[in-house]
Design an enzyme around this catalytic site. Structure first.
Site, short mmCIF file in Angstrom:
data_model
loop_
_atom_site.label_atom_id
_atom_site.label_comp_id
_atom_site.label_asym_id
_atom_site.label_seq_id
_atom_site.Cartn_x
_atom_site.Cartn_y
_atom_site.Cartn_z
N GLU A 136 1.05 -1.05 -0.13
CA GLU A 136 -0.05 0.14 -0.04
C GLU A 136 1.11 1.29 -0.10
O GLU A 136 1.91 0.98 0.56
CB GLU A 136 -0.99 0.02 1.49
CG GLU A 136 -1.86 -1.24 1.29
CD GLU A 136 -2.59 -1.36 2.67
OE1 GLU A 136 -2.34 -0.52 3.56
OE2 GLU A 136 -3.07 -2.57 2.97
N CYS A 166 14.03 50.23 -7.64
CA CYS A 166 13.76 51.79 -8.27
C CYS A 166 13.71 52.66 -7.17
O CYS A 166 13.55 53.92 -7.43
CB CYS A 166 12.48 51.89 -8.87
SG CYS A 166 10.91 51.68 -7.99
N TYR A 222 -7.75 1.58 5.40
CA TYR A 222 -7.01 0.32 5.11
C TYR A 222 -7.10 -0.70 6.09
O TYR A 222 -6.09 -1.66 5.81
CB TYR A 222 -5.35 0.77 4.92
CG TYR A 222 -4.66 1.36 6.18
CD1 TYR A 222 -4.26 2.78 5.89
CD2 TYR A 222 -4.47 1.15 7.54
CE1 TYR A 222 -3.67 3.51 6.78
CE2 TYR A 222 -4.24 1.90 8.33
CZ TYR A 222 -3.63 3.16 8.03
OH TYR A 222 -3.21 4.01 9.08
N CYS A 246 11.74 50.56 -2.38
CA CYS A 246 11.65 49.49 -3.38
C CYS A 246 13.32 49.22 -3.62
O CYS A 246 14.05 50.34 -4.00
CB CYS A 246 10.93 49.85 -4.66
SG CYS A 246 11.46 48.65 -5.90
N ASP A 273 1.16 10.43 3.70
CA ASP A 273 1.71 11.04 4.79
C ASP A 273 0.67 12.03 5.17
O ASP A 273 0.57 13.07 4.80
CB ASP A 273 2.95 11.94 4.32
CG ASP A 273 3.82 12.34 5.25
OD1 ASP A 273 3.76 11.85 6.21
OD2 ASP A 273 4.71 13.27 5.16
N LYS A 326 2.01 4.73 1.42
CA LYS A 326 2.07 5.03 2.68
C LYS A 326 1.80 6.67 2.59
O LYS A 326 2.79 7.59 2.34
CB LYS A 326 3.29 5.03 3.58
CG LYS A 326 3.27 5.35 4.85
CD LYS A 326 4.81 4.92 5.57
CE LYS A 326 4.68 5.18 7.17
NZ LYS A 326 4.37 6.48 7.48
N CYS A 356 6.18 47.78 -4.04
CA CYS A 356 6.40 48.99 -4.52
C CYS A 356 5.49 49.76 -5.29
O CYS A 356 4.50 49.02 -6.05
CB CYS A 356 7.45 48.53 -5.58
SG CYS A 356 7.84 50.15 -6.72
N LYS A 406 10.48 3.09 3.27
CA LYS A 406 10.53 4.63 2.82
C LYS A 406 11.10 4.91 1.51
O LYS A 406 11.97 4.41 1.07
CB LYS A 406 11.29 5.29 3.97
CG LYS A 406 10.55 5.11 5.37
CD LYS A 406 9.30 5.73 5.61
CE LYS A 406 9.00 7.02 5.96
NZ LYS A 406 9.47 7.45 7.28
N CYS A 463 8.36 50.82 -12.31
CA CYS A 463 9.58 50.05 -11.77
C CYS A 463 10.24 49.20 -12.66
O CYS A 463 9.43 48.26 -13.18
CB CYS A 463 9.17 49.55 -10.51
SG CYS A 463 10.56 48.57 -9.81
S1 IVH Z 1 -0.85 0.32 8.80
C1 IVH Z 1 0.09 -1.63 12.74
N1 IVH Z 1 -1.11 1.26 6.46
O1 IVH Z 1 2.06 5.15 8.90
C2 IVH Z 1 -0.16 -1.04 11.37
N2 IVH Z 1 -0.26 2.77 8.00
O2 IVH Z 1 4.39 4.50 10.88
C3 IVH Z 1 0.12 0.45 11.22
N3 IVH Z 1 0.09 4.91 7.17
O3 IVH Z 1 0.37 5.51 11.96
C4 IVH Z 1 -0.62 1.27 10.28
N4 IVH Z 1 -0.62 4.79 4.96
O4 IVH Z 1 -0.31 6.78 9.98
C5 IVH Z 1 -0.92 1.63 7.59
N5 IVH Z 1 -1.43 1.98 4.24
C6 IVH Z 1 -1.15 2.32 5.42
C7 IVH Z 1 -0.51 3.62 5.79
C8 IVH Z 1 -0.27 3.81 7.12
C9 IVH Z 1 0.01 5.50 6.19
C10 IVH Z 1 0.69 5.71 8.42
C11 IVH Z 1 -0.08 5.62 9.73
C12 IVH Z 1 0.67 5.01 10.71
C13 IVH Z 1 2.06 5.11 10.04
C14 IVH Z 1 3.00 4.33 10.93
#
Ligand code: IVH
Length: 668
Positions: free
Chosen positions: A118, A411, A227, A408, A122, A120, A426, A314, A431
């Site tokens: 999946e 000028c 998720y 400015c 942010d 991740k 300005c 990551k 200018c």
């Molecule tokens: S699973 C025990 N799935 O990442 C499993 N987390 O560092 C915990 N996050 O606190 C989460 N996308 O805020 C999971 N597809 C995803 C995610 C996800 C983002 C974030 C979530 C979690 C953090 C973990």
């Protein structure tokens, strides 16, 4: 409503409307596949509101009219999680991922392991409960054991269903986030109000969920991907089935989730998204790799902090540390003074960054950014690089704060600040810095599109005194150009013919190119459509202007002000004399290869948004419908298509994948 409904009829109609609205909200916000126009949708909502007003006894908290609570909440009571919300271990390269996989194989000898990958996102994680199918409560992750009650805030997220077809207790978990677009809008507004800017979409999402007033939260346009699901405390036999069940209940799951049968497929997924993540409309910082089987997950268990069955792989960081060599103050087209940091060049995910806007005086002061400071820079997605924080502990005492100019810097005219604005400007319309920027804007691709007239050439033209004002571009001569350094006969000829071509651009481009404050591309198009002639627009009154949707008093005033200025009047007269097109053309220019063809779009395209696709099709003479019928010529199918694809197959409508579509419109 023509006739008055009986109480019983009203009750029935209310139920019917709620069902329809829930269906269309899902189609629009979850499936990205609207089935009715916004107008028709608003009509349904309006009818429901009227009926609920007449029969308030039928209002229930799960009615779509109740997404945005009337009253601000008092605070955020702490709520204990039924099951703790763990975090994830991180890894940063394939080696570490292999170690993770090996650990699992050691704990489950001889077993075949499947993974779900999946993205991740942010954002911030959230737990949401439903009781007997009704939205009940939303709680932030907090410390993993207890979090804050944000029920009223999360309820405003339009992609979240307020009812689901389930009995008992259902808990879902997911990530609340802001798209780049929503993030930019929030920061634009904050910049205008002189408020501190959010460093990134994640912080903006976290700030938004903590607003006490749900009305304010609703305006932020938060969104949510789910998720995780527990139905009466139980999970489904696999994560893949969890995701399918979420979809069945109408929750939004990420369309890019993938079931991988081997570790190699996981690695492919990661590599693919390391490349593609900049194309997403939201920020992702990695891939979450999860063991698919619930049975295996239970056998693996968790440490105190994180599960052994999942890891966050990551992406390379989009942050870097560097030093500010200098801070200069640039004067923009509208006269705005913008501090810009000149940096020790630094690489962030493949791009060298050597300068970075610091927005305005207030932002500079509030972050206390000084010349010589070490700063943390971030570049996320299509957001321009920005300073996240100043590393104050690395200061030596030699750092110099910027002394904000009283005049400015270009000028030396006076500067002023409009009330309620954080930006100093300005006052001098002639200018040199403003003129330079105006010319660049005028010639830019989205305005008059004069190819080749970039910064270097504009500077040369200004320095040689060949151009002093925009209209001077139209009296440039070959003999003048050829004398410029690095200008060959061919480039001189090209530039002249580019300038000549620009005379016949559409009216809206010229309106946009003039650089009237508060008039962007969209607004310029609306003005061109309404007035059809620049001379007409130039004499329009504020009242007339305000007849256009989206034109408020501020915009109207700015337009009237612009055309009143003597120097602008002079400029327009000269442009007209030079032969520029001032009129809206009857026929839109350009070839129309898609004339008479009807398109419908489904799923997500990777190279453009739906709106962009629609715009291109219409420009080429085609039209775009919202649902597939026998009259549809082509269904354009993006990733994770909706039910339209089934319909198209049923009716034998031709489909185009993204590649084929790009070919058809001449972009591949
Ligand atoms: S699973 C025990 N799935 O990442 C499993 N987390 O560092 C915990 N996050 O606190 C989460 N996308 O805020 C999971 N597809 C995803 C995610 C996800 C983002 C974030 C979530 C979690 C953090 C973990």
């Amino acid at each position: 409503m023509d006739r008055k409904l009986s109480r019983e009829e009203a009750r029935k109609r209310i139920a019917e409307l709620r069902e329809q609205i829930a269906y269309h909200e899902k189609k629009y916000y979850v499936d990205n596949d609207p089935q009715i126009s916004d107008y028709e949708f608003d009509q349904l909502m309006a009818e429901l509101r009227r009926l609920e007003e007449a029969y308030p006894e039928f209002i229930t908290p799960d009615s779509p009219t109740q997404r945005v609570g009337e009253k601000p909440v008092e605070g955020f009571p702490t709520v204990e999680h039924r099951r703790s919300m763990l975090s994830l271990d991180n890894c940063y390269d394939v080696e570490e991922l292999k170690e993770f996989d090996e650990r699992i194989h050691k704990l489950l000898p001889g077993e075949k392991i499947e993974y779900v990958c999946e993205l991740k996102i942010d954002g911030l994680s959230i737990s949401i409960t439903y009781i007997d199918g009704r939205y009940h409560q939303a709680v932030t992750r907090g410390d993993g054991f207890r979090g804050d009650d944000v029920t009223a805030q999360v309820k405003t997220i339009r992609s979240l269903p307020l009812t689901i077809p389930a009995k008992g207790e259902v808990e879902v978990r997911g990530e609340v986030y802001l798209s780049y677009e929503a993030f930019r809008k929030i920061n634009q507004e904050r910049e205008k109000n002189g408020e501190l800017l959010f460093a990134n979409p994640r912080n903006a999402a976290a700030g938004s969920i903590r607003l006490l007033d749900p009305k304010e939260v609703a305006r932020r346009n938060l969104d949510l991907y789910l998720y995780y699901i527990f139905v009466n405390g139980e999970e489904f036999p696999s994560q893949w089935e969890n995701l399918q069940q979420l979809k069945k209940f109408g929750f939004k799951t990420n369309p890019h989730n993938r079931l991988c049968r081997s570790l190699d497929e996981v690695i492919d997924y990661y590599r693919e998204w390391t490349e593609k993540r900049d194309k997403l409309e939201y920020d992702v910082d990695g891939v979450v790799v999860k063991v698919n089987s619930t049975r295996q997950r239970e056998l693996l268990g968790s440490t105190a902090k994180s599960p052994r069955w999942a890891i966050a792989f990551k992406f390379p960081a989009r942050q870097a540390t560097t030093r500010i060599k200098d801070i200069i103050i640039q004067v923009g087209r509208t006269g705005a003074l913008t501090p810009v940091a000149i940096l020790e060049p630094v690489q962030i995910s493949g791009t060298t960054i050597s300068r970075c806007t610091l927005h305005n005086e207030e932002e500079l002061k509030r972050k206390d950014i000084r010349i010589g400071d070490f700063v943390l820079l971030e570049r996320s997605g299509d957001v321009i690089p920005h300073v996240v924080s100043v590393m104050k502990e690395r200061r030596t005492g030699q750092e110099k704060p910027v002394i904000w100019p009283k005049h400015c810097p270009v000028c030396h005219s006076a500067i002023y600040k409009e009330e309620g604005e954080a930006i100093s400007r300005c006052i001098n319309p002639s200018c040199p810095a403003r003129i330079r920027e105006s010319i660049l804007h005028f010639a830019s691709r989205r305005a008059m599109n004069i190819e080749g007239l970039g910064e270097a050439l504009v500077d040369q033209l200004l320095n040689a005194g060949l151009v002093k004002q925009i209209p001077d571009l139209y009296s440039l001569k070959y003999e003048d150009l050829i004398r410029l350094e690095r200008m060959g006969p061919k480039s001189a000829q090209n530039l002249l013919s580019q300038i000549e071509d620009s005379k016949s651009r559409e009216l809206w481009r010229l309106i946009f190119a003039l650089g009237i404050r508060h008039v962007g591309e969209k607004m310029a198009q609306a003005l061109a459509r309404k007035f059809r002639d620049l001379d007409r627009l130039a004499v329009a009154s504020e009242e007339e202007l305000m007849e256009i949707e989206d034109v408020g008093p501020k915009v109207a005033r700015s337009i009237v002000f612009f055309f009143k200025q003597p120097e602008n009047k002079k400029m327009l007269a000269r442009l007209k004399a030079a032969g520029l097109n001032f009129k809206e053309k009857e026929e839109k220019a350009g070839p129309k290869p898609l004339e008479g063809l009807t398109f419908v779009l489904t799923g997500t395209l990777s190279s453009m948004t739906r709106d962009q696709a629609k715009e291109i099709i219409e420009k080429l003479g085609g039209s775009v419908g919202s649902s597939v019928s026998r009259k549809t010529d082509y269904l354009v199918v993006g990733e994770d298509p909706g039910s339209k694809l089934d319909k198209a197959r049923e009716l034998g409508v031709k489909t185009l994948n993204e590649q084929e579509f790009l070919k058809l419109i001449g972009k591949a």
